[in-house]
Design an enzyme around this catalytic site. Structure first.
Site, PDB file in Angstrom:
ATOM      1  N   HIS A 178       4.934   4.350   9.950  1.00  0.00           N
ATOM      2  CA  HIS A 178       5.496   5.648   9.521  1.00  0.00           C
ATOM      3  C   HIS A 178       4.615   6.504   9.381  1.00  0.00           C
ATOM      4  CE1 HIS A 178       3.179   3.827   5.954  1.00  0.00           C
ATOM      5  NE2 HIS A 178       3.104   5.133   5.637  1.00  0.00           N
ATOM      6  N   ASP A 234       4.934  -2.178  11.088  1.00  0.00           N
ATOM      7  CA  ASP A 234       4.352  -0.946  10.439  1.00  0.00           C
ATOM      8  C   ASP A 234       3.001  -0.766  10.885  1.00  0.00           C
ATOM      9  OD1 ASP A 234       4.161   1.421   9.087  1.00  0.00           O
ATOM     10  OD2 ASP A 234       4.282   0.878   7.264  1.00  0.00           O
ATOM     11  N   SER A 253      -3.784   6.825   1.979  1.00  0.00           N
ATOM     12  CA  SER A 253      -4.518   5.624   2.502  1.00  0.00           C
ATOM     13  C   SER A 253      -3.762   4.792   3.376  1.00  0.00           C
ATOM     14  CB  SER A 253      -4.819   4.351   1.251  1.00  0.00           C
ATOM     15  OG  SER A 253      -3.896   4.115   0.570  1.00  0.00           O
TER      16      SER A 253
END
Length: 983
Positions: free
Chosen positions: A93, A124, A207
């Site tokens: 993402h 991801d 993060s």
């Protein structure tokens, strides 16, 4: 939806516009200070000191809206996984499915450009490439991926760019290895068909992509998301990330297989309720002693390879004869079986069933190209969106419904047909659009993925002359860029033919003459391709009054037609649509004149009769207006007041507003319901126009609109010039006034003699005017703020409309009171010939022009002739926070007092190069900033108003310092600073 997936999960990247440069009130680049948990052992300290050399901060922009993701600017974390080849791992993402640009900052504050080389279609993680030679002052160290070392109870550290402020080290313990993937809501990227690791590390924004390391310094997982309701964090296991990296290192293709089924890991007790037999459960428990559940079909995509073979609720027993309870092994089998057939055993209601299912290519149903046309962006529907809504992976998805394809909902639209031709896929869509002409009206049918039951039929005005070229972008993983290819020039518009129509009637015999005015109203639609001058909308619609049917002249509010960089559409009798053009824009009173070709209209349009006498307070009148539904409303009413009105300024973004006007109010609620209309007497003579005036933006980010009348006696002299075919060349007194009552006037030094003059000059209102604000400009100001104006050219000034004498006078004789002293002044007026914006520069996604009149009204000093009016989403201007209302005064130390000098400086600077800017904010705060150019996605362009052709603008592109005429139009959606579709 996963039973243990929080709906309100949070991403770890900062999906906001972070300022990466020092600003007037901001901070400098985030410090990479290492902060660790108290009490860390010496061993952990050594591990951390080693690992931080591999961790980078990724600052990036996703250039265009694509698939589930809008264009945005953000930052995240990544870590080096191959130092020799220069490969960084981060989240999918972050890399995004669409165009990406970004750079990485290492622990020692060296930076380098990064380019995507892989983004997983489902999971991801993604990989970025960088040139390791760009890092000169430290040894680039890669982290070793060891997903097998993730164990329950293991102590871990999350090392990343936490909250965008500094490189922080957060500690935690792994509590679960078998959590289903978190869910972040609909029309957002979501991982699935994988286990997630759960821990409590309390990581926050920025993060995303952080390595999760054990005490030996191995990366056992990657930070991906978390719960917004607790301190729980979710890590993606690195099994598939490790495989993808090994494929790249071995120059092998990264195959990804799918049977288009979403599985969830469910415990055995729930599986038993779905019909799992004891025999099968016993077999699985013996084979996998640590297993507590099995994979259950959650979604089977219609028309996919598994459709009709697998059903929701089926329990997966084995694939190709191998018992399965984990996603990792399922991925391995499918990825190695692309193009082959998998033998799948499922159990449904206690009965085993073996089915042969062809394994498809996951990359083939993941879009890697898109088309831009008429302001919108289109690509084939992705597996990601189709899976969320359980629909077939087919059709054309509108990833950016803008321009001609702007729809009620912002996202989630699928295009089914254009101009009555089906568009089942992107290639067919291209062929259909090739046949659609510029300015053509077409019927479109769409469905929204959130409501596939409803077919939405609309009409689109196809704009191929303003909003961008017809081109295709194709992903190039070798360069990390998307390559653009032209799909052809637009077909010219067809010649327009006359059309006939009949007006509706207002059946009220008591106001028969006034009712005929319905034939003088037309609907005016203004389509705005690029937002300038602080105007917040890309389209506005209202009604105008025909003041000359023979010449097709229409008076309309400037809140509808703010400037002449637009397309005007005139609708007559709610039936005939013809193009129009801007003829005149009043600089201060809030109205404009547009025209259309009357030869194209075969309808009984009538010229409204305008009164030359000022309407009187307390007089009876008939209010005829048009409400939000564009329906006429009529009521007898009374003129309650005629008072001086100045629309409040918008404090965040200066934009056009009406000032120094005599506003008419009436005693009817219809006045607040209708944005357009007239005040007319029983003879059908119009005494005032009812207009909408755009005001400030309130605390709820909504634009305030004011409704009031303006006397026709104040505008008829200008209309007379237009009727004669003359272009009015007005002059104005460029000041903002406020009303001064007599008690205030006395205190400020106005003599009794002048007070008597006021009482004799105006029986209804005893008032004078004081200078509230002077407009900043090149003409020296003779008046001063606070001056009380007593007379103009020998006439006592008690009505602001009496200032209209300024229109044709270069100098006004004025008597004012200044500091309790009466003085005589010769006050120059200002020409309005160059008052409107007539030149625009698009650079690095920033929309630049000279400070427009509204800026000059609100500011004391113009710092530069280069003013930032808006910026494009995902552009360098967004990424480096070159915000609207800023002035660019210097580039690389060279002064840029105007647009010409600015273009001379920037047009020769090579692409992908940092520039040093000196900027002054609207609040007079100077600061230095930097910006890196990106001419591939955001070329330098210029628009110049063509004075020889009304309504036309010339367009140029700058390539290597050479100015070339550009016929392809504009690119990108522009945004401003204060909300709505303007931000």
């Amino acid at each position: 939806m996963s039973p243990d997936s929080p709906v309100n999960g949070r991403r770890k990247s900062l999906n906001s516009n972070t300022n990466y440069n020092s600003g007037p009130n901001g901070t400098t680049n985030p410090e990479f200070t290492v902060t660790t948990s108290l009490g860390d052992s010496v061993e952990w300290q050594r591990t951390i000191e080693k690992v931080v050399k591999s961790v980078v901060s990724v600052r990036f922009a996703q250039i265009a809206s694509f698939d589930c993701e809008p264009a945005l600017v953000s930052e995240a974390t990544g870590f080096v996984v191959d130092a020799e080849r220069g490969i960084i791992m981060t989240n999918r993402h972050v890399v995004g499915a669409g165009p990406f640009t970004g750079y990485a900052v290492f622990d020692n504050h060296e930076e380098c450009d990064v380019y995507p080389i892989y983004r997983d279609p489902v999971h991801d993680f993604g990989l970025l490439r960088f040139d390791s030679k760009d890092i000169k002052y430290m040894d680039v160290v890669a982290l070793t991926l060891r997903p097998d070392l993730a164990k329950i109870g293991a102590e871990i550290r999350v090392i990343g760019n936490d909250a965008g402020e500094k490189l922080s080290i957060l500690s935690g313990f792994i509590s679960r290895l078998d959590r289903n993937a978190p869910d972040y809501g609909f029309l957002s990227y979501n991982d699935f068909n994988t286990e997630y690791i759960q821990a409590a590390a309390s990581a926050s924004g920025g993060s995303s992509g952080s390595p999760v390391v054990n005490i030996d310094g191995y990366a056992v997982a990657i930070q991906a998301g978390g719960s917004s309701e607790s301190s729980t964090d979710y890590f993606l296991p690195l099994y598939r990330g490790l495989r993808a990296l090994q494929c790249i290192q071995n120059d092998e293709q990264i195959t990804r297989g799918t049977i288009q089924v979403q599985w969830l890991l469910k415990p055995f007790d729930e599986c038993r309720r779905l019909g799992l037999t004891s025999k099968t459960e016993s077999t699985l428990r013996r084979a996998f002693p640590d297993c507590i559940g099995m994979l259950v079909a959650e979604t089977v995509l219609p028309e996919g390879p598994s459709y009709g073979l697998i059903e929701e609720g089926d329990c997966l027993v084995s694939v190709n004869g191998e018992l399965l309870t984990k996603f990792v092994r399922l991925d391995e089998i499918l990825d190695s079986s692309v193009g082959q057939t998998a033998k799948v055993v499922i159990q449904r209601g206690g009965v085993d069933s073996e089915v042969d299912i062809p394994v498809g290519d996951l990359h083939a149903i993941t879009p890697d190209r898109y088309v831009e046309v008429a302001g919108g962006t289109f690509h084939n529907l992705s597996y990601q969106v189709a899976r969320q809504y359980a629909i077939p992976v087919k059709g054309v998805f509108i990833s950016d419904p803008a321009g001609s394809f702007r729809l009620d909902r912002d996202r989630g639209w699928m295009l089914e047909s254009i101009d009555n031709e089906p568009t089942p896929d992107l290639d067919t869509f291209i062929e259909v659009m090739r046949k659609v002409r510029d300015r053509q009206w077409v019927v479109t049918t769409c469905r929204n993925v959130q409501d596939m039951h409803t077919l939405s039929t609309g009409i689109a005005h196809i704009d191929r002359h303003w909003t961008g070229a017809f081109r295709m972008a194709i992903r190039n993983d070798k360069t990390g860029l998307w390559d653009f290819h032209s799909l052809g020039d637009p077909l010219p518009p067809l010649p327009l033919k006359p059309q006939s129509a009949k007006f509706t009637e207002i059946n009220n015999t008591s106001i028969a003459k006034a009712a005929k005015l319905i034939r003088s109203f037309v609907k005016v639609t203004c389509l705005i391709p690029i937002k300038i001058d602080g105007f917040p909308r890309s389209a506005k619609t209202g009604h105008g009054l025909v003041v000359d049917a023979e010449k097709g002249l229409v008076v309309v509010a400037r809140s509808i037609v703010p400037y002449d960089l637009c397309d005007i559409l005139i609708t007559v009798a709610d039936s005939i649509m013809v193009p129009g053009q801007v003829v005149f824009l009043h600089p201060t009173q809030g109205w404009a004149v547009v025209s259309y070709d009357p030869d194209l209209v075969q309808a009984p349009v009538e010229t409204a009769i305008l009164s030359r006498e000022m309407i009187q307070r307390n007089s009876s009148t008939i209010f005829m207006g048009l409400n939000q539904n564009m329906r006429p409303l009529v009521a007898r009413t009374t003129v309650t007041d005629i008072s001086t009105m100045t629309v409040p300024a918008n404090p965040t973004t200066p934009r056009y507003r009406a000032i120094n006007i005599d506003g008419v109010t009436v005693d009817t609620v219809l006045g607040s319901q209708c944005g357009s209309g007239v005040l007319v007497n029983t003879e059908g003579v119009v005494g005032a126009l009812w207009l909408t005036f755009l005001g400030e933006r309130n605390n709820s980010s909504r634009d305030v609109e004011y409704h009031a009348g303006i006397c026709t006696s104040n505008i008829i002299c200008i209309l007379d010039n237009l009727r004669r075919g003359e272009t009015p060349t007005l002059r104005i007194l460029d000041v903002e006034l406020n009303v001064l009552q007599m008690n205030q006037a006395r205190i400020r030094g106005v003599s009794e003699k002048w007070i008597r003059n006021v009482e004799q000059a105006n029986d209804e209102r005893h008032q004078l005017f004081a200078v509230r604000k002077l407009v900043c400009g090149d003409t020296p100001q003779v008046l001063e703020e606070g001056d009380v104006i007593l007379s103009v050219n020998g006439k006592t000034l008690t009505r602001v409309s009496e200032l209209d004498v300024m229109y044709d006078h270069e100098m006004l004789d004025m008597v004012v009171v200044r500091l309790r002293t009466e003085i005589h002044l010769k006050v120059p007026t200002v020409s309005t010939e160059n008052l409107e914006t007539d030149r625009i520069v698009i650079w690095c996604g920033a929309i630049l022009h000279e400070p427009h009149h509204a800026v000059k009204q609100q500011i004391k000093k113009l710092h530069s002739g280069v003013y930032v009016s808006a910026r494009m989403k995902g552009s360098p201007a967004y990424q480096y926070y070159i915000a609207p209302t800023y002035f660019i005064t210097h580039v690389n130390g060279k002064a840029t007092p105007d647009l010409t000098t600015f273009l001379q400086v920037v047009s020769y600077i090579p692409d992908n190069t940092y520039l040093r800017l000196r900027i002054v904010t609207f609040d007079n705060v100077p600061f230095a900033s930097s910006i890196k150019s990106n001419l591939h996605y955001f070329p330098t362009m210029e628009l110049v108003k063509d004075c020889t052709r009304p309504g036309e603008w010339k367009r140029y592109t700058y390539i290597g310092g050479v100015r070339r005429e550009n016929l392809q139009g504009l690119i990108g959606e522009t945004t401003g600073e204060d909300g709505s579709d303007f931000e």
